[in-house]
Design an enzyme around this catalytic site. Structure first.
Site, PDB file in Angstrom:
ATOM      1  N   HIS A  50       0.805  -1.228   0.000  1.00  0.00           N
ATOM      2  CA  HIS A  50       0.000   0.000   0.000  1.00  0.00           C
ATOM      3  C   HIS A  50       0.839   1.279   0.000  1.00  0.00           C
ATOM      4  O   HIS A  50       0.290   2.377  -0.131  1.00  0.00           O
ATOM      5  CB  HIS A  50      -0.929   0.018   1.214  1.00  0.00           C
ATOM      6  CG  HIS A  50      -1.899  -1.122   1.258  1.00  0.00           C
ATOM      7  ND1 HIS A  50      -2.967  -1.214   0.401  1.00  0.00           N
ATOM      8  CD2 HIS A  50      -1.944  -2.223   2.039  1.00  0.00           C
ATOM      9  CE1 HIS A  50      -3.649  -2.326   0.657  1.00  0.00           C
ATOM     10  NE2 HIS A  50      -3.038  -2.954   1.640  1.00  0.00           N
ATOM     11  N   GLU A 114      -7.658  -4.204  -3.031  1.00  0.00           N
ATOM     12  CA  GLU A 114      -8.010  -4.983  -1.847  1.00  0.00           C
ATOM     13  C   GLU A 114      -9.351  -4.464  -1.341  1.00  0.00           C
ATOM     14  O   GLU A 114      -9.417  -3.630  -0.456  1.00  0.00           O
ATOM     15  CB  GLU A 114      -6.926  -4.870  -0.775  1.00  0.00           C
ATOM     16  CG  GLU A 114      -7.168  -5.825   0.396  1.00  0.00           C
ATOM     17  CD  GLU A 114      -6.143  -5.688   1.507  1.00  0.00           C
ATOM     18  OE1 GLU A 114      -6.152  -6.540   2.403  1.00  0.00           O
ATOM     19  OE2 GLU A 114      -5.349  -4.733   1.481  1.00  0.00           O
ATOM     20  N   HIS A 180     -10.230 -11.116   3.507  1.00  0.00           N
ATOM     21  CA  HIS A 180     -11.176 -10.388   4.369  1.00  0.00           C
ATOM     22  C   HIS A 180     -12.535 -11.072   4.283  1.00  0.00           C
ATOM     23  O   HIS A 180     -13.537 -10.480   3.896  1.00  0.00           O
ATOM     24  CB  HIS A 180     -11.248  -8.921   3.966  1.00  0.00           C
ATOM     25  CG  HIS A 180     -10.028  -8.150   4.364  1.00  0.00           C
ATOM     26  ND1 HIS A 180      -9.818  -7.692   5.647  1.00  0.00           N
ATOM     27  CD2 HIS A 180      -8.932  -7.783   3.652  1.00  0.00           C
ATOM     28  CE1 HIS A 180      -8.654  -7.070   5.718  1.00  0.00           C
ATOM     29  NE2 HIS A 180      -8.089  -7.108   4.522  1.00  0.00           N
ATOM     30  N   HIS A 201      -3.232 -12.279   2.202  1.00  0.00           N
ATOM     31  CA  HIS A 201      -2.617 -12.438   3.526  1.00  0.00           C
ATOM     32  C   HIS A 201      -3.313 -13.518   4.370  1.00  0.00           C
ATOM     33  O   HIS A 201      -4.097 -13.225   5.251  1.00  0.00           O
ATOM     34  CB  HIS A 201      -2.465 -11.124   4.281  1.00  0.00           C
ATOM     35  CG  HIS A 201      -3.641 -10.206   4.340  1.00  0.00           C
ATOM     36  ND1 HIS A 201      -4.916 -10.605   4.718  1.00  0.00           N
ATOM     37  CD2 HIS A 201      -3.735  -8.871   4.107  1.00  0.00           C
ATOM     38  CE1 HIS A 201      -5.726  -9.573   4.712  1.00  0.00           C
ATOM     39  NE2 HIS A 201      -5.042  -8.512   4.332  1.00  0.00           N
ATOM     40  N   ARG A 212     -14.150 -28.264  13.711  1.00  0.00           N
ATOM     41  CA  ARG A 212     -15.422 -28.696  13.126  1.00  0.00           C
ATOM     42  C   ARG A 212     -15.864 -27.807  11.969  1.00  0.00           C
ATOM     43  O   ARG A 212     -16.813 -28.137  11.273  1.00  0.00           O
ATOM     44  CB  ARG A 212     -16.518 -28.730  14.214  1.00  0.00           C
ATOM     45  CG  ARG A 212     -16.391 -29.924  15.155  1.00  0.00           C
ATOM     46  CD  ARG A 212     -17.597 -30.064  16.068  1.00  0.00           C
ATOM     47  NE  ARG A 212     -17.684 -28.979  17.045  1.00  0.00           N
ATOM     48  CZ  ARG A 212     -17.082 -28.999  18.234  1.00  0.00           C
ATOM     49  NH1 ARG A 212     -16.343 -30.052  18.586  1.00  0.00           N
ATOM     50  NH2 ARG A 212     -17.206 -27.995  19.068  1.00  0.00           N
ATOM     51  N   ASP A 232       6.424 -10.490   8.722  1.00  0.00           N
ATOM     52  CA  ASP A 232       6.956  -9.421   9.569  1.00  0.00           C
ATOM     53  C   ASP A 232       7.060  -9.838  11.035  1.00  0.00           C
ATOM     54  O   ASP A 232       7.405  -9.013  11.893  1.00  0.00           O
ATOM     55  CB  ASP A 232       6.115  -8.152   9.434  1.00  0.00           C
ATOM     56  CG  ASP A 232       4.677  -8.337   9.899  1.00  0.00           C
ATOM     57  OD1 ASP A 232       4.270  -9.487  10.180  1.00  0.00           O
ATOM     58  OD2 ASP A 232       3.951  -7.322   9.958  1.00  0.00           O
ATOM     59  N   ASP A 258       2.402  -6.057   2.471  1.00  0.00           N
ATOM     60  CA  ASP A 258       1.216  -5.337   2.962  1.00  0.00           C
ATOM     61  C   ASP A 258       1.644  -4.010   3.589  1.00  0.00           C
ATOM     62  O   ASP A 258       1.008  -3.506   4.504  1.00  0.00           O
ATOM     63  CB  ASP A 258       0.421  -6.191   3.954  1.00  0.00           C
ATOM     64  CG  ASP A 258      -0.982  -5.656   4.222  1.00  0.00           C
ATOM     65  OD1 ASP A 258      -1.512  -4.923   3.373  1.00  0.00           O
ATOM     66  OD2 ASP A 258      -1.545  -5.958   5.292  1.00  0.00           O
TER      67      ASP A 258
END
Length: 365
Positions: A50, A114, A180, A201, A212, A232, A258
């Protein structure tokens, strides 16, 4: 003819010798046991970044994008995507138009969106006010005005219209990534079946695994998707990094940063996608809830951290260069072999960055 000597990490293993360059191309590899102990690796390829050096990709400003790319180039990233975060469509469109000349010029390899088609439950540092289900007209317009500049988009596969969007992206030559997401194991596999080929990521911004309900993490590791790993030592414990890389293998694992604009900058207050971020002791967190907000990582450090975590040097180099090059379809780079572009990073024996060449040339001062 330029010659660089040391331990050359090639696709076939480590060769002690000389790497000969003819202009911007690798001309040959000459074995020589007396060549020294510097470590020579291909230029890094970062598919998820970014910003850095006080400059961001997320506002769509071409001047800031150029400066962020230059910062990461100095740290060995010779090829990169500019990653945006969830935003209004107007910003997505203007950023695509603004970054397209940088892609044509080779400063960027493309754009990664993203979001904004992400899960509100797993939004992490994404701005929740911009999240929405996939909008086909937006995808069509971005790909049209991008003229090949849009290379990857992260989508939560459980959203309404997400599977159709993933298939559309794949058919348009755009990497569809899953991230996400609060998807189940089955929903995750449905996303891969629809055309998703990358995990954004892995572990971060995802429903945690449960014995489960394995969820997206196990779903992605057990699929054909290539998984991004942020090395990182903050986003992932080193043991988890080693486990994931071993599970997927180097041909299905990639190191990413990232990174945000605070990378390489002092601790303090920053901004990401319209949200306040505080960086303290290298860790970036949203002011509103403490969520991790990107990283302050560079790819040279990611490689060193991966090796320290127990990933072999050859596998770590594959994850940092070769596998992402293949994902992007860049057959002219990503490894040290005759005929390929001379994107090279020279490291000291302890894997500290020493020299960077992009197409045989050092970064501009």
């Amino acid at each position: 003819m330029t010659r660089i000597s040391g331990r050359i990490v090639t696709p076939g293993g480590i060769v002690t010798g000389h790497l000969d360059l003819d202009g911007g191309t690798i001309a040959g590899i000459v074995p020589d046991d007396t060549a020294g102990d510097d470590v020579i690796v291909p230029g890094f390829i970062d598919l998820h970044c970014h910003g850095g050096g006080g400059h961001t990709f997320t506002t769509g400003d071409p001047a800031a994008a150029r400066a962020a790319a230059a910062f990461h180039l100095a740290h060995g990233t010779t090829t990169m995507l500019a990653s945006l975060v969830s935003s209004p469509f107007e910003l997505m469109r203007s950023a695509t138009l603004g970054f397209r000349p940088l892609v044509d010029e080779g400063v960027l390899a493309g754009i990664h969106f993203e979001g904004p088609y992400l899960s509100a439950v797993r939004c992490g540092a994404q701005n929740p006010q911009y999240l929405r289900d996939p909008v086909p007209a937006e995808l069509t317009e971005l790909i049209k005005v991008g003229e090949g500049a849009v290379r990857m988009m992260t989508v939560a596969p459980e959203l309404v219209g997400a599977l159709e969007a993933i298939t559309y992206l794949r058919d348009a030559g755009v990497l569809a990534a899953i991230g996400h997401t609060d998807a189940s194991y089955d929903q995750t596999h449905a996303g891969v079946a629809a055309g998703a080929s990358v995990a954004t990521h892995l572990f971060n911004g995802m429903r945690p695994p449960h014995h489960r309900e394995p969820g997206p993490v196990v779903g992605l590791l057990s699929s054909t998707a290539t998984v991004e790993l942020i090395a990182d030592n903050i986003h992932l414990h080193p043991g988890m990094l080693k486990f994931a890389a071993g599970s997927a293998g180097p041909a299905r694992s990639i190191l990413v940063t990232d990174a945000m604009d605070a990378t390489g900058m002092p601790d303090g207050s920053y901004e990401l996608g319209g949200q306040a971020v505080v960086v303290a002791d290298r860790v970036a967190r949203l002011s509103r809830d403490g969520s991790i907000a990107g990283s302050t990582l560079t790819m040279d450090v990611a490689l060193r951290n991966a090796v320290a975590a127990g990933v072999s040097l050859t596998d770590a180099v594959t994850m940092a260069s070769t596998t992402p090059a293949r994902l992007l379809g860049l057959s002219d780079r990503g490894a040290l072999a005759p005929g390929l572009r001379a994107d090279i990073v020279v490291l000291t024996p302890d894997l500290t960055r020493k020299q960077v060449l992009q197409a045989g040339l050092p970064p501009a001062p």
